[in-house]
Motif scaffolding. Structure first.
Motif, PDB file in Angstrom:
ATOM      1  N   ARG A 250      15.282  32.860 104.681  1.00  0.00           N
ATOM      2  CA  ARG A 250      15.000  31.460 104.362  1.00  0.00           C
ATOM      3  C   ARG A 250      15.325  30.521 105.524  1.00  0.00           C
ATOM      4  O   ARG A 250      15.843  29.424 105.330  1.00  0.00           O
ATOM      5  CB  ARG A 250      15.763  31.013 103.129  1.00  0.00           C
ATOM      6  CG  ARG A 250      15.156  31.548 101.856  1.00  0.00           C
ATOM      7  CD  ARG A 250      15.954  31.090 100.664  1.00  0.00           C
ATOM      8  NE  ARG A 250      15.475  31.747  99.468  1.00  0.00           N
ATOM      9  CZ  ARG A 250      14.545  31.241  98.676  1.00  0.00           C
ATOM     10  NH1 ARG A 250      14.000  30.100  98.951  1.00  0.00           N
ATOM     11  NH2 ARG A 250      14.198  31.899  97.597  1.00  0.00           N
TER      12      ARG A 250
ATOM     13  N   LEU B  49      15.566  27.757  95.097  1.00  0.00           N
ATOM     14  CA  LEU B  49      16.806  27.448  95.812  1.00  0.00           C
ATOM     15  C   LEU B  49      16.416  26.858  97.154  1.00  0.00           C
ATOM     16  O   LEU B  49      15.826  27.535  97.990  1.00  0.00           O
ATOM     17  CB  LEU B  49      17.644  28.717  96.023  1.00  0.00           C
ATOM     18  CG  LEU B  49      18.314  29.297  94.789  1.00  0.00           C
ATOM     19  CD1 LEU B  49      18.974  30.616  95.131  1.00  0.00           C
ATOM     20  CD2 LEU B  49      19.346  28.336  94.244  1.00  0.00           C
TER      21      LEU B  49
ATOM     22  N   ASN C 173      19.687  24.619  93.526  1.00  0.00           N
ATOM     23  CA  ASN C 173      18.623  24.951  92.611  1.00  0.00           C
ATOM     24  C   ASN C 173      17.911  23.664  92.235  1.00  0.00           C
ATOM     25  O   ASN C 173      18.438  22.830  91.512  1.00  0.00           O
ATOM     26  CB  ASN C 173      19.221  25.628  91.370  1.00  0.00           C
ATOM     27  CG  ASN C 173      18.199  26.450  90.647  1.00  0.00           C
ATOM     28  OD1 ASN C 173      17.028  26.476  91.021  1.00  0.00           O
ATOM     29  ND2 ASN C 173      18.636  27.115  89.597  1.00  0.00           N
TER      30      ASN C 173
ATOM     31  N   THR D 147      17.154  24.064 100.608  1.00  0.00           N
ATOM     32  CA  THR D 147      18.141  23.329 101.403  1.00  0.00           C
ATOM     33  C   THR D 147      17.961  21.832 101.129  1.00  0.00           C
ATOM     34  O   THR D 147      17.000  21.415 100.485  1.00  0.00           O
ATOM     35  CB  THR D 147      17.942  23.582 102.904  1.00  0.00           C
ATOM     36  OG1 THR D 147      16.684  23.042 103.289  1.00  0.00           O
ATOM     37  CG2 THR D 147      17.970  25.062 103.238  1.00  0.00           C
TER      38      THR D 147
ATOM     39  N   ARG E  26      21.969  26.177  99.232  1.00  0.00           N
ATOM     40  CA  ARG E  26      21.468  26.861  98.040  1.00  0.00           C
ATOM     41  C   ARG E  26      21.554  25.933  96.842  1.00  0.00           C
ATOM     42  O   ARG E  26      22.447  26.067  96.021  1.00  0.00           O
ATOM     43  CB  ARG E  26      22.268  28.135  97.781  1.00  0.00           C
ATOM     44  CG  ARG E  26      22.025  29.214  98.825  1.00  0.00           C
ATOM     45  CD  ARG E  26      22.902  30.402  98.555  1.00  0.00           C
ATOM     46  NE  ARG E  26      22.587  31.043  97.304  1.00  0.00           N
ATOM     47  CZ  ARG E  26      21.609  31.925  97.159  1.00  0.00           C
ATOM     48  NH1 ARG E  26      20.853  32.247  98.150  1.00  0.00           N
ATOM     49  NH2 ARG E  26      21.391  32.471  95.981  1.00  0.00           N
TER      50      ARG E  26
END
Lengths: 219, 82
Positions: free
Chosen positions: A119, A181, A212, A183, A210
């Motif tokens: 990611r 999830l 949500n 940033t 992370r």
């Protein structure tokens, strides 16, 4: 017969003396001729895939150090050095953006995924360190965005499309949905994209890299 | 030059670029079968430079050497020593 061997540990080796004395100039012999000193550092060479242009080896001379490269060139050199040390050959393009920040695109033929990381984690680490290193020379260096073959641009487009699609479902069903999830930056992108849809709101559970992100009906 | 050495050089390069005393940067490599351990030592007062606020710099260095080591199928571990 009693063989008197030296069972008492007479070996008083303090062999842990690995402290190498700081040698002032242990560098290799300078390959450059001292006869023709060029005052300008070879900045103006737009060699795309220069193999051994090593900007990290300071000449062991007590002479006044050459002037540091211009800011955008230094960004390129530092990024090039880091990527090379990771073990990847790549071309790096640095562009000044309208808002004065830099956009640095790493174009590698292979190993793009390695440079991006999970990611974008490796990419973020590279971006952070490049700016930190350039900052030692140029304390006012603006934001530097590091990209790998346009990954960030593609990811942003993907996120915007996905956010819109999920928001439509939320509006139809009236139920909130978890997006991903994300940033902080990515969440801002989602909020920006959905800013024109007053029927939904965006919030996050968690913090940091992370979070949500959830799209919910505004009502 | 082996690739292990390149991970070491990567750490040296980053550390030297950040500290006030680049000549005092030392990196020791302990090579195992699958894991490479690197011990980074810096001069007095430079520790904060390689660790950063809330360990951010150390975290970034670790992320990058993880990628570099992954290229040769190994794991890299960085210890920052006083």
């Amino acid at each position: 017969m009693v063989q008197e061997q030296d069972k008492e540990g007479t070996r008083s080796e303090d062999s842990r003396n690995e402290l190498t004395p700081p040698e002032p100039a242990a560098g290799p012999a300078t390959p450059e001729p001292a006869a023709t000193p060029e005052p300008e550092s070879p900045v103006g060479e737009p060699e795309p895939s220069g193999p051994e242009t090593d900007a990290a080896a300071p000449a062991p001379e007590p002479e006044p150090p050459p002037p540091p490269p211009e800011e955008p060139e230094l960004v390129r050199i530092v990024l090039h050095d880091i990527v090379r040390h990771i073990g990847i050959r790549a071309r790096i393009e640095v562009e000044r953006q309208p808002d004065d920040s830099y956009y640095a695109n790493i174009k590698a033929r292979h190993s793009n995924g390695l440079l991006i990381g999970h990611r974008g984690s490796t990419l973020r680490a590279i971006q952070y360190l490049v700016r930190l290193i350039v900052k030692q020379t140029y304390p006012d260096v603006p934001m530097v965005m590091v990209d790998v073959s346009g990954y960030r641009v593609r990811r942003e487009n993907f996120l915007r499309k996905k956010a819109t699609a999920v928001a439509r479902i939320v509006m139809e069903t009236g139920r909130e949905m978890a997006l991903d999830l994300l940033t902080e930056k990515e969440m801002e992108t989602v909020q920006d994209e959905l800013g024109s849809m007053p029927e939904v709101r965006v919030y996050a559970l968690g913090t940091g890299t992370r979070r949500n992100v959830i799209i919910a009906p505004a009502g | 030059m082996t690739r292990e050495n390149e991970v070491k050089q990567l750490i040296e390069y980053i550390a030297r670029a950040l500290v006030d005393h680049p000549d005092q940067v030392e990196v020791k490599e302990i090579a195992g079968e699958k894991t490479l351990i690197y011990e980074l030592r810096v001069g007095q007062g430079d520790l904060g430079k390689v660790i950063g606020k809330e360990g951010r710099t150390a975290k970034a260095i670790r992320a990058i050497i993880t990628a570099s080591a992954m290229k040769i199928g190994k794991r890299a571990q960085l210890e920052i020593l006083e």
